[in-house]
Design a protein around this motif. Sequence first.
Motif, short mmCIF file in Angstrom:
data_model
loop_
_atom_site.label_atom_id
_atom_site.label_comp_id
_atom_site.label_asym_id
_atom_site.label_seq_id
_atom_site.Cartn_x
_atom_site.Cartn_y
_atom_site.Cartn_z
N ALA A 1 0.84 -1.20 0.00
CA ALA A 1 0.00 0.00 0.00
C ALA A 1 0.88 1.25 0.00
O ALA A 1 0.59 2.25 0.67
CB ALA A 1 -0.97 0.02 1.17
N ASN A 2 1.97 1.19 -0.76
CA ASN A 2 2.89 2.31 -0.98
C ASN A 2 3.62 2.77 0.28
O ASN A 2 4.09 3.91 0.35
CB ASN A 2 2.16 3.50 -1.62
CG ASN A 2 1.87 3.27 -3.09
OD1 ASN A 2 2.19 2.21 -3.63
ND2 ASN A 2 1.25 4.24 -3.75
N LYS A 3 3.74 1.89 1.30
CA LYS A 3 4.52 2.20 2.49
C LYS A 3 5.41 1.01 2.82
O LYS A 3 4.93 -0.12 2.83
CB LYS A 3 3.60 2.54 3.67
CG LYS A 3 4.37 2.92 4.94
CD LYS A 3 3.47 3.62 5.95
CE LYS A 3 2.45 2.70 6.55
NZ LYS A 3 1.66 3.34 7.63
N PRO A 4 6.70 1.23 3.07
CA PRO A 4 7.59 0.11 3.36
C PRO A 4 7.11 -0.74 4.52
O PRO A 4 6.59 -0.24 5.52
CB PRO A 4 8.91 0.80 3.71
CG PRO A 4 8.87 2.11 2.97
CD PRO A 4 7.42 2.52 3.03
N VAL A 5 7.28 -2.06 4.37
CA VAL A 5 6.87 -3.00 5.41
C VAL A 5 7.49 -2.61 6.76
O VAL A 5 6.84 -2.67 7.81
CB VAL A 5 7.27 -4.43 5.02
CG1 VAL A 5 7.06 -5.39 6.20
CG2 VAL A 5 6.46 -4.90 3.83
N ILE B 1 -4.52 2.10 -4.79
CA ILE B 1 -3.88 3.38 -4.48
C ILE B 1 -2.98 3.78 -5.64
O ILE B 1 -2.26 2.96 -6.21
CB ILE B 1 -3.09 3.29 -3.15
CG1 ILE B 1 -2.49 4.65 -2.78
CG2 ILE B 1 -2.02 2.21 -3.20
CD1 ILE B 1 -1.95 4.69 -1.36
N VAL B 2 -3.07 5.07 -5.99
CA VAL B 2 -2.23 5.65 -7.03
C VAL B 2 -1.35 6.70 -6.36
O VAL B 2 -1.84 7.67 -5.79
CB VAL B 2 -3.08 6.30 -8.14
CG1 VAL B 2 -2.18 6.91 -9.22
CG2 VAL B 2 -4.02 5.25 -8.76
N GLY B 3 -0.04 6.48 -6.40
CA GLY B 3 0.90 7.30 -5.64
C GLY B 3 1.11 8.69 -6.21
O GLY B 3 0.68 9.01 -7.33
#
Length: 355
Positions: free
Chosen positions: A29-33, A274-276
């Motif tokens: 979801a565009n955030k690092p694990v 999600i589109v960054g």
Amino acid sequence: MKALVLAGGAGTRLRPITHTSAKQLVPVANKPVLFYGLEAIVEAGIDEIGIVVGDTQAEIEAAVGDGSAFGARVTYLRQEAPLGLAHAVLIARDYLGEDDFIMYLGDNFIVGGVNAVVDRFVSDRPDAQIMLTQVGDPRQFGVAELDADGRVVGLEEKPSEPKSDLALVGVYLFSPAVHQAVAELKPSWRGELEITDAIQWLLENGRRVESTVVSGYWKDTGNVTDMLEVNRLVLESVEPRVDGRVDEASELIGRVVVEAGALVERSRIVGPAIVGPGARVLDSYVGPFTSIAAECRISDSEIEYSIVLPRSSISGVSRIESSLIGHDVEVTPAPATPRAHRLVLGDHSKVQISS
């Protein structure tokens, strides 16, 4: 209490992505694990965090900084080689001092955070608190054996004949007693100092080890299938938001996030997706459970249930699904397309696909 977050390791199961990127920084979801773990630790009231790093130290430091963005103070601890989880505790001995600590594997994802297990550890004061979950193939994990009353009686790392289907989740809580256990260890058959052996030492020496069976959701995001599953899970909880520009010829259905600076034209996006920031989606279909990172370009294409990392472009491709696409990748048409494409592409790849 302090935290010890492990962010070394080569990430071999995610290659070729991890040839050029730290596995803990691959986004869902565009955030690092890794960020989800750091946030969970701080939410549990722990703001002193030591991060064990290896060859990707510079990349991890650039992403996390001094920890202030998370409300924490971060110290980086260099591990020259990935010699086991207990070895990470060994090299962190001076940093940890006589404090209790939580050890969190930076590529693990736990729904619901760690508040409950931290509170239980502080309340009950065992020498070790482990988290367990049922798995289909326990031979791939550290495995715990419980007695009839649910007490931990033994642990083994990646056993050929597991005594249970309860695998250790990558979150552990320890009192300073673990340092004596680690100091007594010898390398396992894998050449590593195993944290399971350290916990076994505590058991054999009369120390108290408690366990909690995870009732929520846990994933070790060490392979593509698990990364996509965690991405799906996180996207399920997003709230729709449009901060970028969507033209009148486009359609957003369900929970769709369009970040600031993104542009959607003549396209259909079915959430959750999600589109960054700065991304472009033109004349395309983006299906559910898809994360498109910053500065990507999707044109005249179809993609769903996939993760696309920053600055990649997909143009003129009829169908992509169940794919993890690295940084700065170019995907373009080639003759004779199959009905669907499954891709795991390293950074800076260039691929031609029939269309």
